[in-house]
Design a protein around this motif. Structure first.
Motif, PDB file in Angstrom:
ATOM      1  N   ALA A  44      30.671 -10.748  -6.677  1.00  0.00           N
ATOM      2  CA  ALA A  44      31.168 -10.427  -7.863  1.00  0.00           C
ATOM      3  C   ALA A  44      31.926  -9.567  -8.146  1.00  0.00           C
ATOM      4  O   ALA A  44      32.861  -9.323  -8.882  1.00  0.00           O
ATOM      5  N   ALA A  45      31.352  -8.195  -7.443  1.00  0.00           N
ATOM      6  CA  ALA A  45      32.394  -6.851  -7.504  1.00  0.00           C
ATOM      7  C   ALA A  45      33.597  -6.780  -6.940  1.00  0.00           C
ATOM      8  O   ALA A  45      34.409  -6.273  -7.022  1.00  0.00           O
ATOM      9  N   ALA A  46      33.926  -7.759  -5.694  1.00  0.00           N
ATOM     10  CA  ALA A  46      34.926  -7.866  -5.138  1.00  0.00           C
ATOM     11  C   ALA A  46      36.183  -8.298  -5.655  1.00  0.00           C
ATOM     12  O   ALA A  46      36.174  -9.138  -6.608  1.00  0.00           O
ATOM     13  N   PRO A  47      37.393  -8.033  -5.772  1.00  0.00           N
ATOM     14  CA  PRO A  47      38.479  -8.418  -6.076  1.00  0.00           C
ATOM     15  C   PRO A  47      38.847  -9.806  -5.665  1.00  0.00           C
ATOM     16  O   PRO A  47      38.388 -10.331  -4.399  1.00  0.00           O
ATOM     17  N   ALA A  48      39.625 -10.672  -6.433  1.00  0.00           N
ATOM     18  CA  ALA A  48      40.072 -11.839  -6.086  1.00  0.00           C
ATOM     19  C   ALA A  48      40.759 -11.848  -4.697  1.00  0.00           C
ATOM     20  O   ALA A  48      41.653 -11.269  -4.512  1.00  0.00           O
ATOM     21  N   MET A  49      40.277 -12.894  -3.879  1.00  0.00           N
ATOM     22  CA  MET A  49      40.946 -13.001  -2.423  1.00  0.00           C
ATOM     23  C   MET A  49      41.980 -13.906  -2.820  1.00  0.00           C
ATOM     24  O   MET A  49      41.987 -14.860  -2.895  1.00  0.00           O
ATOM     25  N   PRO A  50      43.142 -13.285  -2.239  1.00  0.00           N
ATOM     26  CA  PRO A  50      44.366 -14.405  -2.223  1.00  0.00           C
ATOM     27  C   PRO A  50      44.329 -15.256  -0.963  1.00  0.00           C
ATOM     28  O   PRO A  50      44.031 -15.262   0.073  1.00  0.00           O
ATOM     29  N   VAL A  51      44.730 -16.807  -1.357  1.00  0.00           N
ATOM     30  CA  VAL A  51      44.311 -17.837  -0.485  1.00  0.00           C
ATOM     31  C   VAL A  51      45.566 -18.842  -0.633  1.00  0.00           C
ATOM     32  O   VAL A  51      46.345 -19.027  -1.787  1.00  0.00           O
ATOM     33  N   THR A  52      45.823 -19.567   0.295  1.00  0.00           N
ATOM     34  CA  THR A  52      46.757 -20.875   0.345  1.00  0.00           C
ATOM     35  C   THR A  52      45.804 -21.919  -0.111  1.00  0.00           C
ATOM     36  O   THR A  52      45.203 -22.031   1.094  1.00  0.00           O
ATOM     37  N   ILE A  53      46.399 -23.018  -0.560  1.00  0.00           N
ATOM     38  CA  ILE A  53      45.469 -24.151  -0.596  1.00  0.00           C
ATOM     39  C   ILE A  53      46.316 -25.470  -0.483  1.00  0.00           C
ATOM     40  O   ILE A  53      47.734 -25.382  -0.523  1.00  0.00           O
ATOM     41  N   LYS A 362      40.812 -28.914  -3.555  1.00  0.00           N
ATOM     42  CA  LYS A 362      41.720 -27.882  -3.092  1.00  0.00           C
ATOM     43  C   LYS A 362      41.092 -27.157  -1.929  1.00  0.00           C
ATOM     44  O   LYS A 362      40.252 -26.253  -1.996  1.00  0.00           O
ATOM     45  N   LEU A 363      41.559 -27.638  -0.815  1.00  0.00           N
ATOM     46  CA  LEU A 363      41.257 -26.946   0.572  1.00  0.00           C
ATOM     47  C   LEU A 363      42.166 -25.784   0.828  1.00  0.00           C
ATOM     48  O   LEU A 363      43.092 -25.653   0.700  1.00  0.00           O
ATOM     49  N   VAL A 364      41.332 -24.658   1.204  1.00  0.00           N
ATOM     50  CA  VAL A 364      41.827 -23.548   1.638  1.00  0.00           C
ATOM     51  C   VAL A 364      42.451 -23.605   2.973  1.00  0.00           C
ATOM     52  O   VAL A 364      41.588 -23.996   4.060  1.00  0.00           O
ATOM     53  N   VAL A 365      43.801 -23.322   3.222  1.00  0.00           N
ATOM     54  CA  VAL A 365      44.401 -23.382   4.523  1.00  0.00           C
ATOM     55  C   VAL A 365      44.984 -22.169   5.099  1.00  0.00           C
ATOM     56  O   VAL A 365      45.158 -22.372   6.122  1.00  0.00           O
ATOM     57  N   LEU A 371      36.903 -15.411   4.047  1.00  0.00           N
ATOM     58  CA  LEU A 371      36.217 -15.858   2.736  1.00  0.00           C
ATOM     59  C   LEU A 371      34.600 -15.964   2.960  1.00  0.00           C
ATOM     60  O   LEU A 371      33.907 -16.235   3.944  1.00  0.00           O
ATOM     61  N   ARG A 372      33.858 -15.793   1.863  1.00  0.00           N
ATOM     62  CA  ARG A 372      32.276 -16.435   1.683  1.00  0.00           C
ATOM     63  C   ARG A 372      32.049 -17.074   0.735  1.00  0.00           C
ATOM     64  O   ARG A 372      32.827 -17.117  -0.387  1.00  0.00           O
ATOM     65  N   ASN A 373      30.872 -17.714   0.771  1.00  0.00           N
ATOM     66  CA  ASN A 373      30.478 -18.617  -0.333  1.00  0.00           C
ATOM     67  C   ASN A 373      30.542 -17.898  -1.526  1.00  0.00           C
ATOM     68  O   ASN A 373      29.740 -16.670  -1.929  1.00  0.00           O
ATOM     69  N   GLY A 374      31.049 -18.321  -2.574  1.00  0.00           N
ATOM     70  CA  GLY A 374      31.201 -17.733  -3.934  1.00  0.00           C
ATOM     71  C   GLY A 374      32.141 -16.652  -4.062  1.00  0.00           C
ATOM     72  O   GLY A 374      32.228 -15.847  -5.403  1.00  0.00           O
ATOM     73  N   VAL A 375      33.005 -16.067  -3.287  1.00  0.00           N
ATOM     74  CA  VAL A 375      34.048 -15.099  -3.469  1.00  0.00           C
ATOM     75  C   VAL A 375      35.003 -15.673  -4.436  1.00  0.00           C
ATOM     76  O   VAL A 375      35.453 -16.705  -4.618  1.00  0.00           O
TER      77      VAL A 375
END
Length: 382
Positions: A44-53, A362-365, A371-375
């Motif tokens: 919850a404290a970590a910033p949003a991780m950039p991902v491509t889906i 929406k699959l993260v590619v 990544l971790r669960n809930g990030v």
């Protein structure tokens, strides 16, 4: 003036209650904080991780595997001499196509013609003796009914008639054998096909059973190959509808070119070869244009499994979790969610996912490694 610095009894009681209240407040605060795991708090404290889906879709797909194979004639026959004799003539061009029943070789027929003449004469003699014995039997039997001859004469006529019948049968068998042997001096093609080179030239004495040449049926041809038992189980488990989609077999030459013709499986070994762990298969191929040659090495492209609604993903999108293969998807809260998946075969470089994903996910590619669960995640490709 002196002051009493010792706390009174009431003062001590008030202090104790304050300490207890403070401790209870601390415990309650710690309990409230303890409701979140350290992983969730850090997530919850970590910033949003950039991902491509990539949005998960389904499509029809067929799993195809190539195996080394060898072409054989549908029938490969050794042409042998069925009687002994001198080989007089060859009636074919080596390497040419011959029809079933066509004369290939001629052995010297004279000894067999003489044997046939002898057998014919003996058969004629046995026929005459049988007719005479029958007439005598008919006469004696009539007289016996009238009590004009003795029982001894009756039994004798009956025995002579039976012996004449036996001699005639033996002579008939010898005649048939002589006719057959004479016929065997003309060696015929047992099948239609391409004839190989002769193994013995004219003028040689041929022993019964000697190989004279070989015939190969080139239309159709058979293609023999073996596949691992795991692939065989995959093919066997197809449904009736899936089998219709994987029925045709493609063939590829040593140079990598695909043959225009296709084949179908017509034999499967009933057991796995314990030495190789493979199952022998055979395909039948129409070869009217002689595209394949017996003995030729080819590759078989066998369709093992068909999927009507397959989910295909990049193998890099799959990672190993605590419970096995997994992928990450982005949920409605823009958080990474790990999903356990069951994997199928790889088709054209894409991994088939059997369970765990569905169309629209929406699959993260890209970016899933950290990544971790809930990030919390930020989709960078819209």
């Amino acid at each position: 003036m002196t002051f009493n610095t010792k706390p009174t009894l009431s003062g001590r009681k008030s202090l104790s209650w304050l300490n207890i209240a403070g401790m209870l407040s601390a415990v309650l605060m710690l309990s409230a904080c303890g409701g979140e795991t350290s992983e969730e708090k850090s997530a919850a404290a970590a910033p949003a991780m950039p991902v491509t889906i990539a949005e998960v879709t389904t499509q029809a797909a067929t799993y195809q595997v190539q195996y080394p194979a060898r072409v054989r004639g549908a029938r490969e026959v050794e042409v042998r001499a069925q009687v002994s004799g001198i080989l007089q003539q060859r009636h074919f061009e080596e390497g040419s196509f011959v029809e079933k029943g066509q004369t290939l070789f001629q052995l010297d027929p004279e000894p067999f013609q003489l044997a046939l003449d002898t057998a014919t004469a003996e058969h004629d003699e046995a026929t005459a003796n049988q007719l005479q014995a029958q007439r005598e039997w008919d006469r004696v039997a009539e007289l016996f009914r009238e009590n004009a001859v003795s029982t001894r004469e009756y039994d004798q006529a009956q025995a002579l008639f039976a012996a004449a019948n036996a001699r005639l049968a033996r002579a008939g068998s010898a005649l048939n054998d002589a006719q057959r042997n004479l016929r065997y001096t003309r060696v015929e093609a047992p099948i239609s096909g391409v004839v190989k080179v002769e193994t013995v030239s004219e003028g040689n004495l041929i022993a019964q059973g000697a190989i004279l040449t070989e015939l190969v049926q080139i239309d159709p041809v058979q293609v023999h190959f073996a596949i691992p038992q795991t692939d065989m189980l995959r093919y066997r488990d197809n449904t009736i509808e899936q089998r219709a989609a994987v029925e045709n077999i493609q063939f590829i030459s040593e140079q990598g070119a695909a043959f225009a013709i296709k084949g179908t499986l017509n034999y499967q070994a009933p057991s796995v070869d314990p030495a190789t762990g493979r199952v022998l298969l055979r395909a039948i191929v129409n070869n009217a244009d002689n595209n394949m040659l017996p003995g030729q090495f080819v590759r078989v492209a066998l369709n093992l499994q068909h999927f009507e609604q397959a989910i295909l993903v990049e193998p890099s999108a799959i990672s190993q979790g605590a419970e096995g293969p997994q992928v990450f998807v982005v949920n409605n809260s823009n958080q990474a969610e790990a999903k356990k998946v069951t994997l199928g075969p790889v088709i054209d470089g894409k991994q088939v996912v059997l369970t765990g994903l569905q169309a629209g996910d929406k699959l993260v590619v890209n970016g899933q490694v950290a990544l971790r669960n809930g990030v919390a995640v930020k989709i960078t490709n819209g």
